[in-house]
Design a protein around this motif. Structure first.
Motif, short mmCIF file in Angstrom:
data_model
loop_
_atom_site.label_atom_id
_atom_site.label_comp_id
_atom_site.label_asym_id
_atom_site.label_seq_id
_atom_site.Cartn_x
_atom_site.Cartn_y
_atom_site.Cartn_z
N ILE A 125 0.79 -1.16 0.02
CA ILE A 125 0.15 -0.05 0.07
C ILE A 125 0.78 1.20 0.01
O ILE A 125 0.59 2.41 -0.70
N LYS A 126 2.07 1.25 0.69
CA LYS A 126 2.90 2.37 0.76
C LYS A 126 3.25 2.66 -0.67
O LYS A 126 3.44 3.91 -1.06
N ILE A 127 3.94 1.78 -1.36
CA ILE A 127 4.32 1.87 -2.66
C ILE A 127 2.83 2.18 -3.76
O ILE A 127 3.31 3.41 -4.38
N PHE A 128 2.14 1.71 -3.50
CA PHE A 128 0.88 2.17 -4.22
C PHE A 128 0.22 3.61 -3.80
O PHE A 128 0.20 4.40 -5.10
N VAL A 129 0.40 4.03 -2.86
CA VAL A 129 -0.05 5.59 -2.25
C VAL A 129 1.13 6.42 -2.93
O VAL A 129 0.81 7.62 -3.61
N ILE A 186 -3.19 9.08 10.88
CA ILE A 186 -2.73 7.81 11.49
C ILE A 186 -2.40 6.94 10.44
O ILE A 186 -1.11 6.11 10.51
N ILE A 187 -2.62 6.81 9.08
CA ILE A 187 -2.50 6.13 7.89
C ILE A 187 -1.26 6.68 7.52
O ILE A 187 -0.36 5.90 7.40
N ILE A 188 -0.85 7.96 7.34
CA ILE A 188 0.21 8.45 6.84
C ILE A 188 1.46 8.42 7.76
O ILE A 188 2.42 7.89 7.38
N LEU A 191 2.66 4.45 7.54
CA LEU A 191 3.15 4.46 6.09
C LEU A 191 4.54 4.84 6.10
O LEU A 191 5.45 4.42 5.30
N TYR A 192 4.65 6.21 6.39
CA TYR A 192 5.98 6.96 6.19
C TYR A 192 6.68 7.36 7.37
O TYR A 192 7.93 7.94 7.23
#
Length: 215
Positions: A125-129, A186-188, A191-192
């Motif tokens: 998902i990180k790559i996708f985002v 919280i998602i960002i 992921l990052y």
């Protein structure tokens, strides 16, 4: 050669048969690319690094994937074409066709479902985002993959909450923007910035949504 294929985050690729037409070397190349792209970013990764981690000659990458961009497309395309729609359809069936008695129950159900999906597939998902933010073509493909059923059901759920006087009388698009602005943090962060998806953080986000959107 390291056996990357037991990585739990690859389950989503296995379930959609992405690996079926690949040799063992090709599978290891793809998984090594997922690891390094997620860690360093696409632009900062070389095919030599991927080959070294996969335990193969660099030429094996070119023979199957042509170049680094072809390798990235091999990761992104299945998400857009099959994984993303499948997960969204499951989400619609299990979360967006229910009747909720409180606003808290609604947010608790949908936020925890999506956070669990994120936690289980965070590298992909990180790559996708990252690509979605960078590439207009990818963004357009995602918009097209959001089925009419998704928008119909989310509107139906929000309208039911309005009818019960549980949620503010805003346009549904505005409600969704507020939902994203609160949960996006919280998602960002996960992921990052390596922040955990702790129960407390999720509960705080749900409480903030209830406070912001209660009627």
């Amino acid at each position: 050669m390291v056996n990357y294929l037991e990585d739990v985050e690859l389950q989503i690729f296995k379930e959609t048969h992405v690996f079926e037409n690949m040799t063992t070397k090709q599978m290891h190349i793809l998984v090594a690319a997922i690891d390094i792209f997620a860690d360093k970013g696409y632009a900062n990764t070389s095919t030599k690094e991927i080959a070294t981690q996969a335990g193969v000659a660099e030429g094996n990458i070119f023979s199957k994937f042509k170049n680094k961009r072809g390798l990235l497309n091999a990761i992104i395309a299945p998400i857009i074409d099959s994984i993303f729609p499948t997960s969204m359809n499951d989400f619609i069936k299990t979360r967006l066709t229910k009747e909720y008695s409180t606003l808290h129950d609604f947010f608790d159900s949908i936020i925890k479902d999506r956070v669990a999906f994120l936690a289980s597939n965070s590298k992909i998902i990180k790559i996708f985002v990252s690509e979605m933010l960078y590439d207009q073509t990818v963004r357009q493909q995602i918009i097209e993959k959001f089925s009419g059923a998704y928008w119909s059901n989310i509107n139906q759920e929000l309208n039911q909450l309005k009818a019960k006087h549980l949620i503010v009388e805003l346009d549904n698009i505005e409600i969704l923007k507020i939902m994203w602005s609160i949960t996006g943090g919280i998602i960002i962060g996960h992921l990052y910035f390596g922040q955990s998806l702790s129960t407390d953080k999720i509960d705080h986000a749900i409480a903030a949504l209830v406070k912001a959107l209660s009627r």
